[in-house]
Design a protein around this motif. Structure first.
Motif, short mmCIF file in Angstrom:
data_model
loop_
_atom_site.label_atom_id
_atom_site.label_comp_id
_atom_site.label_asym_id
_atom_site.label_seq_id
_atom_site.Cartn_x
_atom_site.Cartn_y
_atom_site.Cartn_z
N ILE A 146 0.70 -0.59 -0.05
CA ILE A 146 -0.02 -0.48 -0.05
C ILE A 146 0.73 1.31 -0.26
CG2 ILE A 146 -1.57 0.73 0.98
CD1 ILE A 146 -2.63 -1.47 0.14
N ILE A 147 0.65 2.91 -0.70
CA ILE A 147 1.73 2.94 -1.38
C ILE A 147 0.85 4.53 -0.69
CG2 ILE A 147 2.68 4.36 -2.13
CD1 ILE A 147 4.25 1.98 -2.29
N ILE A 148 1.17 5.81 0.03
CA ILE A 148 0.00 6.64 0.33
C ILE A 148 1.04 7.66 0.07
CG2 ILE A 148 -1.57 7.63 2.01
CD1 ILE A 148 -1.92 4.86 3.08
N GLU A 149 0.70 8.69 -0.56
CA GLU A 149 1.72 9.85 -0.92
C GLU A 149 1.12 10.79 -0.71
OE1 GLU A 149 3.65 11.73 -4.41
OE2 GLU A 149 2.51 10.21 -5.17
N ILE A 150 1.59 11.81 0.30
CA ILE A 150 1.00 13.02 0.77
C ILE A 150 1.72 14.24 -0.36
CG2 ILE A 150 1.05 15.11 2.47
CD1 ILE A 150 2.15 12.10 4.29
N ARG A 151 0.95 14.87 -1.20
CA ARG A 151 1.06 16.09 -2.17
C ARG A 151 0.36 16.62 -2.25
NH1 ARG A 151 1.96 13.69 -7.58
NH2 ARG A 151 1.10 15.72 -8.11
N PRO A 152 0.50 18.13 -2.75
CA PRO A 152 -0.49 18.96 -2.71
C PRO A 152 -1.43 18.85 -4.16
CG PRO A 152 1.65 20.17 -2.51
CD PRO A 152 1.50 18.62 -3.33
N ARG A 153 -2.70 19.94 -4.10
CA ARG A 153 -3.81 18.82 -4.75
C ARG A 153 -2.99 19.70 -6.43
NH1 ARG A 153 -8.72 17.95 -2.98
NH2 ARG A 153 -8.73 18.28 -0.78
N ARG A 154 -3.30 19.19 -7.05
CA ARG A 154 -3.29 19.19 -8.59
C ARG A 154 -4.82 19.74 -9.59
NH1 ARG A 154 -1.78 12.78 -9.97
NH2 ARG A 154 -3.76 12.86 -8.58
N ASP A 155 -5.57 19.07 -8.58
CA ASP A 155 -7.03 20.57 -9.41
C ASP A 155 -7.89 20.33 -8.35
OD1 ASP A 155 -6.54 18.46 -12.10
OD2 ASP A 155 -6.18 20.51 -12.18
N LYS A 156 -8.54 21.63 -8.19
CA LYS A 156 -9.43 21.51 -7.44
C LYS A 156 -10.51 20.41 -7.04
CE LYS A 156 -9.88 26.08 -7.34
NZ LYS A 156 -10.29 27.95 -7.33
N LYS B 223 -0.20 -0.83 -4.50
CA LYS B 223 -2.00 -0.10 -4.46
C LYS B 223 -1.84 0.86 -4.08
CE LYS B 223 -4.64 -4.81 -3.23
NZ LYS B 223 -5.06 -4.97 -2.32
N TYR B 224 -2.26 2.23 -5.26
CA TYR B 224 -2.06 3.34 -4.49
C TYR B 224 -2.83 4.15 -4.17
CZ TYR B 224 -0.39 8.83 -6.28
OH TYR B 224 0.33 9.31 -6.02
N PHE B 225 -2.41 5.12 -2.83
CA PHE B 225 -3.37 6.35 -2.64
C PHE B 225 -2.75 8.07 -2.94
CE2 PHE B 225 -4.81 2.13 -1.10
CZ PHE B 225 -5.99 1.87 -1.83
N GLU B 226 -3.70 8.49 -2.55
CA GLU B 226 -3.08 9.82 -2.84
C GLU B 226 -3.82 11.18 -1.28
OE1 GLU B 226 -4.15 11.46 -7.15
OE2 GLU B 226 -2.15 10.82 -6.14
#
Length: 293
Positions: A228-238, A264-267
C-alpha cells in the motif's frame, strides 16, 4: 512476454538525482552484471562513476566492482576484466522501460542483502529531515542558504538563481509526526542519513508506505507486490479528492510507477508543499486496507 509500460516521466533527467540514479544507473547496472553478464568470470569489473551518488553504492556491489578511471587502462588485464557499463549507452529515458528489468534487478539487489533480520512492523512512515549538506536535488549544497559561505542569495534575501533545496526546506508535512498517536505497529523514520542498503531493506520489509511526494518514493521499486503506497502531495486540481481517480494524463510519476509494479496507490492532499495534512484521511486509508494485506 515482458510487460512494457511507458513511464518516461519517471526517468527523465540525470543520474545526479536520486530517482534517476536508481532507475537510470543502478538498476541497469545490476541487470548488466547479474543478468546480461556472468560476474563470476571476472576478477575485476570497472563501471562508470556516478559521481555524487557514489556514496549509495557502499555495501551494494561486490568489492571486485570498481569505478573506472582512464589511467587504469595500462593496469587492466583485459582477459580477466569486465568493462563497458556506461549508463549513457543504456538510456532508459525517452523509451519504454521493461518492468521485467526492474523486477529482475531489484530481486538481485534484495538477494544480495538478504542476511538481515526482517522488521516485523507493518507501516513505514517517512518524515523529512534536515537539509543534507552533501546533496540537494539540483546539486547545490545546503550551505548556500543566506549566511552560508557560498550563499546563492543576495544581501536583500532574494535568490541569485532558482534553487530547489532539499529535504524539509523543499517540502514538509508539519503535523505528520502526530500520526504516531493514531497508529500502531509502525516505523517512523527520516531517510536522509540512511544508507541505500538500509533503504532497500526498509521498503522491502513493510506492507504500507506513507510519504510525502519526493525522490524517496522511488524506493517503492523495492517493495513487495501489493504494498500500500500512500503519497502526501499538494492538490493538482480543485476537483481532486481521495476517492476520485484522476485521468491518466494527470497522474504523477509515482502513481504510474506504483500501478505498473502492482502496488496499491492512494494519495492524500495538502494545500501546498509545507502545509499540514488531515491525518484522519491517512489513518482511514491504513485501517481500510490493513485487513486486505
Amino acid at each position: 512476454m515482458n510487460r512494457v509500460v511507458k513511464i518516461d516521466r519517471v526517468v527523465q533527467g540525470n543520474v545526479q538525482n536520486y530517482t534517476q540514479f536508481l532507475l537510470n544507473y543502478l538498476l541497469p547496472l545490476i541487470h548488466w552484471l547479474y543478468v546480461e553478464k556472468n560476474i563470476l568470470r571476472y576478477e575485476s569489473i570497472y563501471v562508470e562513476d556516478p559521481k555524487i551518488m557514489r556514496k549509495h553504492l557502499k555495501n551494494i556491489l561486490p568489492k571486485k566492482v570498481k569505478i573506472y578511471k582512464e589511467d587504469y587502462d595500462s593496469e587492466i588485464n583485459k582477459s580477466k576484466t569486465l568493462t563497458g557499463f556506461f549508463s549513457r549507452d543504456r538510456p532508459i529515458r525517452k523509451s519504454n522501460y521493461s518492468l521485467n528489468l526492474i523486477r529482475e534487478s531489484t530481486e538481485e539487489l534484495k538477494s544480495l542483502l538478504s542476511n538481515s533480520q526482517v522488521d516485523s512492523k507493518k507501516i513505514l512512515i517517512i518524515n523529512r529531515g534536515k537539509p543534507d549538506k552533501f546533496y540537494t536535488s539540483d546539486g547545490i549544497p545546503s550551505d548556500t542558504l543566506p549566511g552560508g559561505t557560498n550563499s546563492l542569495f543576495n544581501s536583500d534575501g532574494t535568490p541569485k538563481r532558482n534553487r530547489k533545496g532539499s529535504s524539509i526546506e523543499r517540502r514538509s508535512t508539519p503535523n505528520l509526526i502526530n500520526i504516531r498517536n493514531l497508529l500502531e505497529n509502525y516505523k517512523f523514520i527520516e531517510l536522509e542519513t540512511e544508507s541505500l542498503e538500509n533503504q532497500i531493506k526498509l521498503f522491502g520489509e513493510h506492507d504500507i508506505i506513507i510519504a510525502q511526494h519526493g525522490a524517496a518514493l522511488t524506493n517503492i521499486i523495492f517493495c513487495k507486490k501489493n504494498t500500500i503506497i500512500i503519497e502526501i502531495r499538494p492538490r493538482r486540481d480543485k476537483e481532486d479528492s481521495i476517492t476520485d481517480s484522476s485521468r491518466y494524463e494527470k497522474q504523477n510519476a509515482f502513481e504510474i510507477l506504483s500501478q505498473s509494479l502492482g502496488h496499491k496507490y492512494f494519495e492524500v492532499f495538502q494545500e501546498h508543499n509545507h502545509s499540514e495534512v488531515d491525518l484522519k484521511d491517512i489513518v482511514d486509508l491504513v485501517k481500510e486496507n490493513m485487513g486486505k494485506l
